[in-house]
Design a protein around this motif. Structure first.
Motif, PDB file in Angstrom:
ATOM      1  N   GLY A 233      56.548  13.392 -52.625  1.00 39.73           N
ATOM      2  CA  GLY A 233      56.324  14.784 -52.310  1.00 39.73           C
ATOM      3  C   GLY A 233      56.024  15.633 -53.527  1.00 39.73           C
ATOM      4  N   ASP A 234      55.398  16.774 -53.270  1.00 41.43           N
ATOM      5  CA  ASP A 234      55.077  17.757 -54.305  1.00 41.43           C
ATOM      6  C   ASP A 234      55.555  19.108 -53.788  1.00 41.43           C
ATOM      7  OD1 ASP A 234      54.067  19.403 -56.232  1.00 41.43           O
ATOM      8  OD2 ASP A 234      51.982  18.744 -56.043  1.00 41.43           O
ATOM      9  N   VAL A 235      56.843  19.369 -53.939  1.00 42.91           N
ATOM     10  CA  VAL A 235      57.449  20.538 -53.315  1.00 42.91           C
ATOM     11  C   VAL A 235      56.887  21.833 -53.874  1.00 42.91           C
ATOM     12  CG1 VAL A 235      59.402  20.655 -54.905  1.00 42.91           C
ATOM     13  CG2 VAL A 235      59.673  21.480 -52.569  1.00 42.91           C
ATOM     14  N   VAL A 236      56.470  21.847 -55.110  1.00 39.87           N
ATOM     15  CA  VAL A 236      55.942  23.077 -55.715  1.00 39.87           C
ATOM     16  C   VAL A 236      54.626  23.491 -55.060  1.00 39.87           C
ATOM     17  CG1 VAL A 236      55.053  24.114 -57.829  1.00 39.87           C
ATOM     18  CG2 VAL A 236      57.102  22.663 -57.898  1.00 39.87           C
ATOM     19  N   ASN A 237      53.752  22.533 -54.796  1.00 44.92           N
ATOM     20  CA  ASN A 237      52.428  22.848 -54.247  1.00 44.92           C
ATOM     21  C   ASN A 237      52.363  22.795 -52.729  1.00 44.92           C
ATOM     22  OD1 ASN A 237      50.951  23.230 -56.747  1.00 44.92           O
ATOM     23  ND2 ASN A 237      51.208  21.027 -57.088  1.00 44.92           N
ATOM     24  N   ASP A 238      53.256  22.017 -52.106  1.00 43.68           N
ATOM     25  CA  ASP A 238      53.202  21.863 -50.651  1.00 43.68           C
ATOM     26  C   ASP A 238      54.265  22.666 -49.922  1.00 43.68           C
ATOM     27  OD1 ASP A 238      51.041  20.142 -50.657  1.00 43.68           O
ATOM     28  OD2 ASP A 238      52.288  18.355 -50.877  1.00 43.68           O
ATOM     29  N   GLY A 239      55.365  22.989 -50.598  1.00 37.50           N
ATOM     30  CA  GLY A 239      56.482  23.620 -49.922  1.00 37.50           C
ATOM     31  C   GLY A 239      57.534  22.593 -49.538  1.00 37.50           C
ATOM     32  N   VAL A 240      58.464  23.015 -48.707  1.00 39.96           N
ATOM     33  CA  VAL A 240      59.611  22.191 -48.319  1.00 39.96           C
ATOM     34  C   VAL A 240      59.302  21.495 -47.000  1.00 39.96           C
ATOM     35  CG1 VAL A 240      62.067  22.217 -47.774  1.00 39.96           C
ATOM     36  CG2 VAL A 240      61.147  23.788 -49.489  1.00 39.96           C
ATOM     37  N   LEU A 241      59.550  20.201 -46.945  1.00 36.40           N
ATOM     38  CA  LEU A 241      59.308  19.416 -45.732  1.00 36.40           C
ATOM     39  C   LEU A 241      60.496  19.610 -44.789  1.00 36.40           C
ATOM     40  CD1 LEU A 241      57.780  17.425 -44.004  1.00 36.40           C
ATOM     41  CD2 LEU A 241      58.560  15.574 -45.493  1.00 36.40           C
ATOM     42  N   VAL A 242      60.398  20.592 -43.885  1.00 34.10           N
ATOM     43  CA  VAL A 242      61.546  20.989 -43.075  1.00 34.10           C
ATOM     44  C   VAL A 242      61.728  20.130 -41.835  1.00 34.10           C
ATOM     45  CG1 VAL A 242      61.503  23.362 -43.909  1.00 34.10           C
ATOM     46  CG2 VAL A 242      60.184  22.757 -41.856  1.00 34.10           C
ATOM     47  N   ASP A 243      60.678  19.418 -41.399  1.00 30.26           N
ATOM     48  CA  ASP A 243      60.827  18.495 -40.278  1.00 30.26           C
ATOM     49  C   ASP A 243      59.767  17.414 -40.375  1.00 30.26           C
ATOM     50  OD1 ASP A 243      62.250  17.600 -38.056  1.00 30.26           O
ATOM     51  OD2 ASP A 243      60.959  18.631 -36.631  1.00 30.26           O
ATOM     52  N   PHE A 244      60.114  16.236 -39.864  1.00 24.38           N
ATOM     53  CA  PHE A 244      59.234  15.075 -40.007  1.00 24.38           C
ATOM     54  C   PHE A 244      59.409  14.204 -38.773  1.00 24.38           C
ATOM     55  CE2 PHE A 244      58.692  10.619 -41.466  1.00 24.38           C
ATOM     56  CZ  PHE A 244      57.373  10.674 -41.897  1.00 24.38           C
ATOM     57  N   THR A 245      58.296  13.762 -38.197  1.00 26.75           N
ATOM     58  CA  THR A 245      58.351  12.942 -36.993  1.00 26.75           C
ATOM     59  C   THR A 245      57.113  12.060 -36.960  1.00 26.75           C
ATOM     60  OG1 THR A 245      58.665  13.025 -34.583  1.00 26.75           O
ATOM     61  CG2 THR A 245      57.144  14.605 -35.543  1.00 26.75           C
ATOM     62  N   TRP A 251      52.165   9.953 -38.668  1.00 28.12           N
ATOM     63  CA  TRP A 251      53.318  10.671 -39.214  1.00 28.12           C
ATOM     64  C   TRP A 251      52.913  12.132 -39.312  1.00 28.12           C
ATOM     65  CZ3 TRP A 251      54.147   7.312 -44.231  1.00 28.12           C
ATOM     66  CH2 TRP A 251      54.630   6.032 -43.868  1.00 28.12           C
ATOM     67  N   VAL A 252      53.849  13.021 -38.991  1.00 21.53           N
ATOM     68  CA  VAL A 252      53.570  14.450 -39.049  1.00 21.53           C
ATOM     69  C   VAL A 252      54.707  15.157 -39.771  1.00 21.53           C
ATOM     70  CG1 VAL A 252      53.002  16.541 -37.754  1.00 21.53           C
ATOM     71  CG2 VAL A 252      52.342  14.302 -36.852  1.00 21.53           C
ATOM     72  N   GLY A 253      54.365  15.965 -40.764  1.00 23.33           N
ATOM     73  CA  GLY A 253      55.349  16.751 -41.486  1.00 23.33           C
ATOM     74  C   GLY A 253      55.116  18.230 -41.270  1.00 23.33           C
ATOM     75  N   LEU A 254      56.208  18.973 -41.065  1.00 19.91           N
ATOM     76  CA  LEU A 254      56.150  20.427 -40.960  1.00 19.91           C
ATOM     77  C   LEU A 254      56.753  21.020 -42.227  1.00 19.91           C
ATOM     78  CD1 LEU A 254      55.608  22.987 -39.249  1.00 19.91           C
ATOM     79  CD2 LEU A 254      57.935  22.735 -38.335  1.00 19.91           C
ATOM     80  N   TYR A 255      55.954  21.809 -42.952  1.00 15.24           N
ATOM     81  CA  TYR A 255      56.346  22.352 -44.250  1.00 15.24           C
ATOM     82  C   TYR A 255      56.510  23.868 -44.170  1.00 15.24           C
ATOM     83  CZ  TYR A 255      55.042  17.918 -46.532  1.00 15.24           C
ATOM     84  OH  TYR A 255      54.956  16.611 -46.911  1.00 15.24           O
ATOM     85  N   ALA A 256      57.337  24.412 -45.058  1.00 11.62           N
ATOM     86  CA  ALA A 256      57.492  25.859 -45.188  1.00 11.62           C
ATOM     87  C   ALA A 256      57.651  26.193 -46.668  1.00 11.62           C
ATOM     88  CB  ALA A 256      58.701  26.358 -44.403  1.00 11.62           C
TER      89      ALA A 256
END
Length: 452
Positions: A233-245, A251-256
């Protein structure tokens, strides 16, 4: 119903939809073409009639009613009764009504009967209750280490993901602890950056993600294999991966945290990232960053359905989007009363949405049209401590120390579990089991599977 024959199953995919979606009858092969003599209706025609009667009954009355409808068809005469021995008919019915495409029993008739009995057990609260205990980890210095964040079920396993990054895997038939997996150490931002944010579980593979965006994978059907980082992951550029399924294809990730990057979609077979985009969580950006350093309410959830679509929500909005076509939004709806994110869930065909006043609606994923509704008593006094999940036939909701069950074909209340578990951190359900985790690290399991 008569016993099944040993006739070889013929035909291909019989339609993979669940009780509310598409799916057609799989026609006969060339050696079983329609034939008629002396006015007797040909067997393939009777098969088609039996299939349609069962499917129509499941849609109008409910999945469990399909069995009685089939019995009525088979009792017309000996010719119609003989159709009950058709494996192709049972294969089509099992795929269409129970959304099961993999044979786990000797015949498709046995598979159908097993699924019917398990769903009947679920409806009438016939289950085996047991506790599973998380192994003590003396190396864990995180005081919040026993805060369960995610649960996932497969046919033979239960996985529990915690705020310290650990995923504990259990073998359901034996109720024994199988293994514990920890993400490899690396520099992180915030004490909760390694907290588990989603788990995808089958009886072959375990995949889980953490808030910092890392995705880890391991094979579990050949014993314990080393955990592998599939994506960094790249939390600085993508944000926080708050949910994953995910599913066996996506695979699907929801970021904020970063505008315009709410959704990440991967091809699960190649592990290739194929899409980044979406604005669903843009208003929640600040809360996304806070989740790395402090305990926060759930920001959003995302679920994959059977039609290569996904449905996601925040506290104000629900959207449906296409996984195969660059995340194209297929539908969206705002909720003035707000959404209790922790009680949001979806199965293959429908989604469970609960507003802030405790009104739960079950809606079709394809168009968000309401199927039924029910009220969760005392929800407005629970201050968000409402957890919900849904399988093909039932909605399961925790609130006030009690787990209650509704049928989702008409919204009728069925029962509450006898066991009181106090507070609950995580809740999940599939067609056979319900699992919950309490703050003391005890996993509670209700097993509805029909006896073999």
């Amino acid at each position: 119903m008569s016993t099944s024959s040993s006739e070889e199953v013929e035909g291909g995919d019989g339609g993979g939809g669940g009780g509310g979606g598409g799916g057609e009858f799989e026609g006969p092969s060339s050696r079983r073409r329609m034939r008629s003599s002396n006015g007797v209706w040909p067997e393939p025609f009777v098969e088609a009639v039996a299939f349609q009667v069962a499917v129509d009954t499941s849609l109008i009355v409910g999945r469990l009613a399909a069995a009685q409808a089939l019995c009525n068809v088979f009792q017309v005469c000996s010719t119609w009764r003989a159709v009950s021995r058709s494996e192709l008919l049972w294969q089509n019915l099992t795929r269409r009504i129970w959304d099961v495409g993999r044979l786990a029993h000797n015949t498709w008739r046995e598979e159908y009967v097993y699924r019917h009995r398990t769903a009947s057990n679920f409806r009438s609260r016939r289950c085996v209750y047991s506790n599973l205990y998380i192994p003590t980890d003396h190396n864990n210095n995180n005081n919040d280490g026993l805060s369960c964040r995610r649960l996932a079920l497969s046919d033979h396993h239960l996985a529990a993901g915690f705020s310290d990054g650990a995923v504990h895997l259990f073998h359901l038939p034996s109720r024994l602890h199988f293994s514990t997996f920890y993400p490899p150490y690396r520099d992180r931002i915030g004490r909760f950056s390694s907290s588990v944010s989603g788990i995808i579980l089958s009886d072959v593979r375990l995949v889980f993600a953490t808030l910092d965006g890392d995705i880890h994978s391991t094979v579990i059907d050949v014993g314990v294999t080393p955990l592998r980082r599939a994506y960094m992951g790249d939390v600085v550029n993508d944000g926080v991966l708050v949910d994953f399924t995910g599913s066996n294809r996506w695979w699907v990730g929801l970021y904020a945290g970063v505008p315009g990057r709410a959704f990440h979609i991967w091809n699960s077979e190649t592990e290739e990232l194929v899409f980044i985009g979406g604005t669903l969580t843009d208003p929640e950006a600040v809360f996304g960053w806070h989740s790395l350093t402090e305990t926060t309410d759930l920001i959003g959830r995302v679920r994959v359905t059977s039609h290569e679509n996904a449905v996601a929500c925040t506290s104000l909005r629900v959207i449906v989007f296409d996984l195969a076509n660059q995340g194209i939004v297929l539908g969206e709806q705002d909720f003035r009363r707000g959404i209790t994110v922790a009680s949001f869930d979806a199965n293959n065909e429908s989604t469970l949405i609960t507003d802030s006043r405790g009104l739960a609606t079950v809606r079709r994923v394809v168009d968000l049209e309401e199927i039924c509704r029910f009220t969760i008593r005392g929800a407005s006094q629970q201050r968000g401590r409402i957890l919900g999940c849904v399988n093909g036939g039932y909605g399961v909701v925790f609130g006030g120390g009690v787990i209650r069950v509704w049928e989702i074909e008409h919204g009728g209340y069925l029962y509450s579990f006898r066991e009181r578990i106090g507070e609950c951190n995580a809740l999940t359900a599939d067609e056979s089991c319900v699992a919950a985790c309490s703050p003391d690290g005890i996993l509670h399991l209700w097993d509805f599977r029909a006896q073999q």
